[in-house]
Design a protein around this motif. Structure first.
Motif, PDB file in Angstrom:
ATOM      1  N   GLN A 231       0.819  -1.210   0.000  1.00  0.00           N
ATOM      2  CA  GLN A 231       0.000   0.000   0.000  1.00  0.00           C
ATOM      3  C   GLN A 231       0.852   1.259   0.000  1.00  0.00           C
ATOM      4  OE1 GLN A 231      -3.120  -0.040   2.970  1.00  0.00           O
ATOM      5  NE2 GLN A 231      -3.284  -2.271   2.892  1.00  0.00           N
ATOM      6  N   SER A 232       2.015   1.186   0.641  1.00  0.00           N
ATOM      7  CA  SER A 232       2.856   2.377   0.772  1.00  0.00           C
ATOM      8  C   SER A 232       3.784   2.585  -0.420  1.00  0.00           C
ATOM      9  CB  SER A 232       3.695   2.286   2.052  1.00  0.00           C
ATOM     10  OG  SER A 232       2.873   2.230   3.195  1.00  0.00           O
ATOM     11  N   TYR A 233       4.347   1.494  -0.973  1.00  0.00           N
ATOM     12  CA  TYR A 233       5.386   1.625  -1.990  1.00  0.00           C
ATOM     13  C   TYR A 233       5.008   1.041  -3.343  1.00  0.00           C
ATOM     14  CZ  TYR A 233       7.991   2.331   2.338  1.00  0.00           C
ATOM     15  OH  TYR A 233       8.408   2.768   3.568  1.00  0.00           O
ATOM     16  N   GLY A 234       3.871   0.345  -3.420  1.00  0.00           N
ATOM     17  CA  GLY A 234       3.519  -0.325  -4.661  1.00  0.00           C
ATOM     18  C   GLY A 234       4.343  -1.589  -4.837  1.00  0.00           C
ATOM     19  N   GLU A 235       3.994  -2.390  -5.835  1.00  0.00           N
ATOM     20  CA  GLU A 235       4.687  -3.670  -6.011  1.00  0.00           C
ATOM     21  C   GLU A 235       6.151  -3.488  -6.400  1.00  0.00           C
ATOM     22  OE1 GLU A 235       2.982  -7.024  -7.940  1.00  0.00           O
ATOM     23  OE2 GLU A 235       0.936  -6.258  -7.714  1.00  0.00           O
ATOM     24  N   THR A 236       6.400  -2.605  -7.354  1.00  0.00           N
ATOM     25  CA  THR A 236       7.784  -2.411  -7.796  1.00  0.00           C
ATOM     26  C   THR A 236       8.648  -1.858  -6.673  1.00  0.00           C
ATOM     27  OG1 THR A 236       7.056  -2.018 -10.078  1.00  0.00           O
ATOM     28  CG2 THR A 236       9.270  -1.272  -9.474  1.00  0.00           C
ATOM     29  N   GLY A 237       8.120  -0.856  -5.976  1.00  0.00           N
ATOM     30  CA  GLY A 237       8.872  -0.269  -4.867  1.00  0.00           C
ATOM     31  C   GLY A 237       9.123  -1.271  -3.753  1.00  0.00           C
ATOM     32  N   THR A 238       8.124  -2.118  -3.479  1.00  0.00           N
ATOM     33  CA  THR A 238       8.288  -3.134  -2.440  1.00  0.00           C
ATOM     34  C   THR A 238       9.346  -4.156  -2.834  1.00  0.00           C
ATOM     35  OG1 THR A 238       5.998  -2.898  -1.677  1.00  0.00           O
ATOM     36  CG2 THR A 238       7.119  -4.965  -1.166  1.00  0.00           C
ATOM     37  N   ARG A 239       9.288  -4.602  -4.088  1.00  0.00           N
ATOM     38  CA  ARG A 239      10.268  -5.583  -4.550  1.00  0.00           C
ATOM     39  C   ARG A 239      11.687  -5.012  -4.475  1.00  0.00           C
ATOM     40  NH1 ARG A 239       7.762  -6.932  -8.639  1.00  0.00           N
ATOM     41  NH2 ARG A 239       8.680  -5.479 -10.132  1.00  0.00           N
ATOM     42  N   ASP A 240      11.838  -3.745  -4.835  1.00  0.00           N
ATOM     43  CA  ASP A 240      13.160  -3.116  -4.765  1.00  0.00           C
ATOM     44  C   ASP A 240      13.650  -3.021  -3.319  1.00  0.00           C
ATOM     45  OD1 ASP A 240      13.130  -2.844  -7.492  1.00  0.00           O
ATOM     46  OD2 ASP A 240      12.546  -0.724  -7.484  1.00  0.00           O
ATOM     47  N   ARG A 241      12.743  -2.664  -2.401  1.00  0.00           N
ATOM     48  CA  ARG A 241      13.122  -2.569  -0.986  1.00  0.00           C
ATOM     49  C   ARG A 241      13.523  -3.940  -0.443  1.00  0.00           C
ATOM     50  NH1 ARG A 241      11.676   2.052   1.890  1.00  0.00           N
ATOM     51  NH2 ARG A 241      11.499   0.855   3.824  1.00  0.00           N
ATOM     52  N   LEU A 242      12.768  -4.960  -0.809  1.00  0.00           N
ATOM     53  CA  LEU A 242      13.090  -6.304  -0.331  1.00  0.00           C
ATOM     54  C   LEU A 242      14.418  -6.791  -0.900  1.00  0.00           C
ATOM     55  CD1 LEU A 242       9.596  -8.058  -0.480  1.00  0.00           C
ATOM     56  CD2 LEU A 242      10.746  -7.054   1.498  1.00  0.00           C
ATOM     57  N   ALA A 243      14.706  -6.417  -2.138  1.00  0.00           N
ATOM     58  CA  ALA A 243      15.989  -6.805  -2.736  1.00  0.00           C
ATOM     59  C   ALA A 243      17.145  -6.153  -1.979  1.00  0.00           C
ATOM     60  CB  ALA A 243      16.018  -6.411  -4.210  1.00  0.00           C
ATOM     61  N   ARG A 244      16.964  -4.883  -1.590  1.00  0.00           N
ATOM     62  CA  ARG A 244      18.007  -4.209  -0.806  1.00  0.00           C
ATOM     63  C   ARG A 244      18.158  -4.864   0.559  1.00  0.00           C
ATOM     64  NH1 ARG A 244      15.696   0.429  -3.163  1.00  0.00           N
ATOM     65  NH2 ARG A 244      14.517   0.904  -1.265  1.00  0.00           N
ATOM     66  N   MET A 245      17.021  -5.226   1.168  1.00  0.00           N
ATOM     67  CA  MET A 245      17.076  -5.929   2.456  1.00  0.00           C
ATOM     68  C   MET A 245      17.877  -7.217   2.327  1.00  0.00           C
ATOM     69  SD  MET A 245      13.276  -5.722   4.131  1.00  0.00           S
ATOM     70  CE  MET A 245      12.496  -4.165   4.579  1.00  0.00           C
ATOM     71  N   ARG A 246      17.603  -7.948   1.267  1.00  0.00           N
ATOM     72  CA  ARG A 246      18.290  -9.230   1.074  1.00  0.00           C
ATOM     73  C   ARG A 246      19.790  -9.024   0.937  1.00  0.00           C
ATOM     74  NH1 ARG A 246      17.303 -13.482  -3.911  1.00  0.00           N
ATOM     75  NH2 ARG A 246      17.524 -15.424  -2.707  1.00  0.00           N
TER      76      ARG A 246
END
Length: 437
Positions: A387-402
């Motif tokens: 809801q906050s970042y959208g799918e693309t933004g969420t995927r990018d954030r999770l990739a950075r987390m990883r």
């Protein structure tokens, strides 16, 4: 009020340095202990110990923290422990009729210079402390208090200066008056020219009169006492933890573990108190989901500083608390804090030091998952990140987390990688076998 099942009576003592709070508190304790179970406690002994350790590490002097750490951050440390301590030790506090606190949040407001140091973040923390039933404000002539501190070679005299200490205490007294005005829980105690016995007798009588409980104090049955932490300490039992990005399945795995594990393993959520505090604030703001709301209300730095403080206090409380567990299992561990370490700019050196105080777990179970799969899971459950970042933004954030997890975990020993695409029951089985003695 004195039912051992209910919350204990909380009484706080305030006053400038040298006024004699500690001496009076001991005398009050001795009188009340004749008919009740009494605990003398302080708001933040664990964080004071850690701040002194930091001072020793950076300057070779425990008291160096006073000038090496900003006043606002020191206040955040102390208030956060006051909140966390009251929650983690809640059941243990209930074995007492009365708790006597040497200082409360007003101390930190008085020592702060205006709203820049005691800002909205500090006010938020102060509001989340448990309320006290009575606050006794002890006061004396500033010159008398200064003379006592000078005679004791108190560290505050060395910090402020012999010639300045009386004036410094006079300013503090004025600040106390402003902070405590119109607070109906405050009872003013003038200690000038009076003996400790006389002061203690007045305070005990004030408690009885104010709360109308004369004769209500009673002795509880003797029982094993918990050791309340007076400094930073670690639990003696082994620690295990699970980590992984959002959507990796940590919550599901921990829920299954909770239902299957015997009482010999105590399942904990790291920094549970501050997480609940922020979520409650987000819910109260009327925004859903709460996780998104708290990120709007409180900046990353403040939240993650608070989580680090809370986690260390939590460990110290677990070390002294009553538990029959042979092991502790944490949902998340300090690598989660490292994800946001670059967001901490103020007093970064202190928080790097605090982060280093988290112990290495016996085994860290790291649930690894492709960010795309994790994003799909978050989308299915309508997670706040989508809801906050959208799918693309969420995927990018999770990739950075990883990526950050990979770097951090590579420096640790005893890490066991788990496949996040495996069935939750299989993950639980692997974790259970990994914790087997």
């Amino acid at each position: 009020m004195f039912d051992p099942i209910a919350s204990p009576l909380r009484i706080a003592f305030e006053g400038v340095d040298g006024v004699g709070k500690s001496t009076v508190i001991r005398a009050v304790r001795d009188r009340l202990s004749q008919g009740s179970e009494v605990l003398v406690d302080t708001m933040a002994p664990v964080m004071l110990d850690l701040l002194k350790r930091y001072g020793q590490s950076v300057a070779g002097d425990p008291q160096a923290y006073w000038t090496r750490v900003s006043r606002r951050t020191k206040t955040q440390c102390f208030l956060t422990e006051g909140i966390a301590r009251s929650r983690y030790l809640r059941d243990d506090y209930r074995q007492f009729d009365v708790i006597l606190y040497d200082r409360w949040w007003q101390t930190f407001r008085v020592y702060s210079k205006g709203n820049d140091e005691f800002d909205h973040r500090c006010r938020f923390l102060a509001q989340n402390l448990p309320s006290v039933d009575v606050l006794f404000y002890l006061h004396n002539d500033p010159a008398t208090c200064a003379a006592r501190l000078i005679a004791d070679d108190d560290w505050l005299v060395r910090e402020v200066g012999v010639d300045n200490i009386a004036g410094f205490l006079a300013v503090l007294h004025t600040e106390y008056r402003q902070v405590l005005d119109n607070d109906r829980s405050v009872i003013d105690i003038d200690t000038r020219g009076r003996s400790v016995d006389d002061i203690a007798d007045q305070i005990v009588q004030s408690i009885a009169t104010r709360l109308k409980v004369q004769g209500a104090l009673r002795v509880q049955a003797s029982q094993d006492r918990v050791t309340f932490p007076t400094k930073f300490q670690l639990p003696e039992m082994p620690i295990y933890a699970v980590e992984g990005m959002d959507g990796a399945g940590k919550t599901t795995v921990c829920s299954l573990l909770r239902s299957e594990q015997s009482p010999s393993v105590d399942l904990c959520r790291l920094s549970e108190v501050s997480l609940a505090m922020f979520k409650q604030a987000g819910t109260a703001a009327g925004r859903l989901p709460a996780s998104a709301a708290i990120r709007e209300q409180f900046e990353d730095e403040f939240r993650h500083q608070t989580y680090i403080i809370d986690g260390l206090v939590q460990l110290s409380c677990l070390a002294g608390g009553r538990t029959f567990a042979r092991a502790l299992f944490f949902d998340r561990w300090f690598p989660a804090f490292a994800l946001y370490q670059d967001r901490i700019l103020s007093d970064r050196g202190l928080f790097d030091f605090l982060l280093s105080m988290f112990p290495q777990p016996e085994t860290l179970f790291y649930i690894d998952l492709d960010p795309g799969i994790a994003t799909a899971r978050l989308r299915e459950r309508g997670d706040w990140m989508i809801q906050s970042y959208g799918e693309t933004g969420t995927r990018d954030r999770l990739a950075r987390m990883r990526d950050i997890y990979s770097v951090r975990i590579a420096t640790m020993g005893n890490v066991r990688a788990l496949d996040g695409q495996d069935l939750p029951a299989n993950l639980v089985d692997q974790i259970t076998r990994g914790m087997a003695p």
